[in-house]
Design an enzyme around this catalytic site. Structure first.
Site, PDB file in Angstrom:
ATOM      1  CD  GLU A 144      19.264  65.861  13.020  1.00 56.87           C
ATOM      2  OE1 GLU A 144      18.489  64.980  13.428  1.00 56.87           O
ATOM      3  OE2 GLU A 144      19.304  66.233  11.846  1.00 56.87           O
ATOM      4  CD  GLU A 316      23.012  64.621   9.567  1.00 56.14           C
ATOM      5  OE1 GLU A 316      21.870  64.204   9.267  1.00 56.14           O
ATOM      6  OE2 GLU A 316      23.528  64.404  10.666  1.00 56.14           O
TER       7      GLU A 316
END
Ligand code: GAL
Length: 632
Positions: A144, A316
């Site tokens: 991320e 995710e």
């Protein structure tokens, strides 16, 4: 293509004795992929050069032999303490000039060359060890990018590299002064080396200074990622990916994506509704608080499919309540399965849950997993298994080109953040509202980058608020026989080579109209349109004699010249839906207005119907139960 399930796993958090059983239970759940390693640096290299690979070798072996394909994460989002001791100035600095600290994660500045090299070195060590391992079938670089507000940094390293960037771009202070318009307020510089970062100025800094800074910071993310791509590629032929986020726009994801093979992203529908959709009404949030926004996930699937050049994964996905939003409700039963199947309908090749087991320690103790802390199956596991079973009987899902596309441009997001001219002018929001209106008409929507050279077989293309034209896009428009809808604010900056922020107030030169003045509107103020719906947030006074839409006061708000339409306003959903329906009719695109919460995605030979609402919906002769989906 037959999509697959995955899961995020942290072998370093658990005793070795349970790995085997975990692996077995994963495959029994129907899971095919497992992501590991992305935060494990301190366990792999506790001190510089002192490696402990044996535990990871063993974990890879156990998981792989159980039949799981491994996604190996490089751990650069979590450098251990010794790395910080080696590079005490590697931390990002916030806009107030305060250095951030060790003790959580993402504690690095993208511009620190020492850390960039260290991260690449670690990635290379991992690639040397596992690049040819038959169980390792993909690589995730870092985790991320930009999370926890880490793209914008005001460190010394940033300052030095920003000056280099400016020198290369402008060659001389004189050229830079002209390009930025520094004669204004006596902001002229004698040398590029005396230019500072645009934070902590007394009042706003020059927007051109800001835009160059944002552009530079974005390039630093690209560069950081490239360093690891270059370190890994020689040792593996497996695909490389990065897991992007929802509504995150601080760097150009298309540019990062150009160096990778698959775009993956992290989907947290309930967390997003609470934390990323502050611009939604309370009523909307209350309606969907256990399901998530009905368009938000779909939008990102479509965006990241484009960023991945057609290849998209969800790395995710929320398996139950998370820990990080202001409120963290329990998803309605069925939602975990619904989100997963929806991702597949939008082209995800894989959906991986975060995480396998709930952690009994540290920051994310309150975040559910597919298993509870004690190892029992949690609700998420049950729904993951349901999806796996459903996939067995589902024929391949093949994507088709949508009739409608929207251009999405990161630079425009920065431009309007820098110069919003109205508190509620948010580029992402405007794009999202176009997307929502089109999806509510039952349509598939493709998202395209602003440098696209061809719209393909599409029939209708929207270009809202694009800061400036570029040659590729102009070419695409020229070749296109369908309808192009631009504005508001589109092309209101000139595309001079040196700098995009020099403007005329706005001169779209599209659809044969001129913008004379612009107004931003306070929340709650609306201007009614003659044919229904209203203007909100933004209004342009247009001049021209090709009026296409008018206020009920006969002011022209849109102009049409052949297939080119310019809408000089931000419209509410009623107006967008009315206008888009008419344009679809004209383009031979069939629309079907959908009830609140129901969405349809069409793939080759099938349709996916998804009910995000908390009530059953009967539509088109079928019942779609609440929090459920069906294929037909
Ligand atoms: C993501 C992150 C994961 C984990 C998760 C919790 O943003 O990539 O490492 O923190 O959130 O929901």
């Amino acid at each position: 293509m037959k999509p697959a399930l995955g899961v995020c796993y942290y072998p370093e958090h658990w005793h070795e004795e349970i790995w085997q059983d975990d692996a077995k239970r994963m495959t029994e759940t129907g899971i095919a992929w497992v992501r590991i390693g992305e935060f494990a640096w301190s366990q792999l290299e506790a001190q510089e050069g002192c490696f402990t690979w044996d535990w990871l070798d063993k974990a890879v072996d156990i998981l792989g032999k159980a039949g799981l394909k491994i996604i190996m994460g490089t751990p650069s989002a979590t450098p251990p303490k010794w790395v910080l001791e080696k590079y005490p100035d590697m931390l990002a600095v916030d806009a107030q000039g305060k250095m951030r600290k060790f003790g959580s994660r993402r504690h690095y500045c993208f511009s620190h060359s020492g850390y960039r090299a260290e991260a690449a070195r670690m990635a290379q060590d991992m690639a040397k060890r596992y690049g040819k391992n038959p169980h390792v079938q993909a690589w995730q670089i870092d985790n991320e990018y930009g999370c926890h507000d880490t793209t914008l940094s005001y460190s010394d390293a940033v300052k030095q590299e920003f000056r280099i960037f400016l020198s290369q771009k402008y060659q001389s202070a004189d050229a830079l002064n002209k390009a930025w318009g520094n004669v204004f307020w006596s902001m002229e510089y004698e040398t590029i080396d005396s230019i500072d970062l645009p934070n902590q100025t007394v009042t706003e800094a020059n927007p051109a200074h800001w835009l160059d800074f944002r552009l530079f910071l974005s390039k630093q993310v690209v560069r950081f990622n490239q360093a690891q791509v270059n370190a890994i590629r020689p040792y593996t032929d497996k695909p490389l990916t990065h897991n992007y986020m929802g509504r995150y726009t601080a760097f150009d994801h298309f540019a990062v994506g150009d160096d990778l093979d698959i775009a993956s992203w992290d989907s947290y529908p309930l967390g997003f509704l609470e934390q990323m959709l502050d611009d939604e009404t309370e009523a909307h949030k209350n309606n969907f608080y256990r399901q998530g926004d009905p368009d938000f996930q779909a939008f990102h699937h479509d965006l990241y499919r484009s960023i991945g050049h057609g290849r998209m994964w969800v790395m995710e996905q929320q398996p139950g309540p998370v820990n990080w939003a202001p409120y963290n409700p329990i998803p309605l039963d069925g939602m975990v399965a619904l989100w997963t199947m929806e991702a597949f309908a939008h082209g995800a090749e894989m959906v991986s849950y975060f995480r396998w087991r709930q952690a009994p320690f540290a920051q994310e103790q309150m975040h559910t997993g597919l298993l509870r802390v004690n190892g029992d199956n949690a609700r998420g596991q049950i729904e993951a298994k349901q999806v796996a079973d459903a996939l067995e009987n589902l024929p391949d899902i093949e994507q088709i080109t949508a009739d409608v596309a929207i251009i999405f441009d990161y630079q425009s997001q920065w431009a309007w953040q820098i110069q919003p001219q109205g508190k509620s002018f948010d580029y992402f929001r405007l794009i999202f509202e176009h997307y929502r209106a089109l999806r509510q008409l039952g349509l598939n929507v493709d998202i395209l980058p602003s440098n696209v050279t061809d719209f393909g077989d599409r029939k209708l293309v929207f270009i809202p608020a694009l800061m400036a034209w570029n040659d590729n896009l102009k070419q695409a428009i020229k070749k296109f026989s369908g309808i192009v809808v631009a504005g508001p604010r589109t092309a209101s900056k000139t595309a001079a080579k040196t700098n995009y922020m020099q403007i005329s107030p706005t001169a779209p030169d599209f659809a044969d109209c001129q913008t004379l003045r612009v107004a931003s509107l306070r929340d709650g103020i609306t201007i009614k349109l003659a044919k229904g719906g209203a203007i909100i947030r933004w209004f342009e006074e247009l001049q021209g004699d090709k009026g296409f839409e008018f206020t009920d006061n006969t002011e022209m708000i849109a102009s049409r010249d052949g297939n080119h339409i310019y809408i000089g306003a931000w419209l509410n959903q009623t107006a967008y839906q009315r206008i888009f329906t008419a344009l679809c009719d004209e383009s031979n695109i069939t629309t079907k207005p959908l009830p609140d919460g129901l969405r349809i995605r069409t793939v080759k030979d099938k349709q996916f119907m998804v009910n995000y609402s908390a009530q059953d919906i009967i539509f088109d002769g079928v019942t779609i139960p609440k929090a459920d989906y069906l294929w037909r």
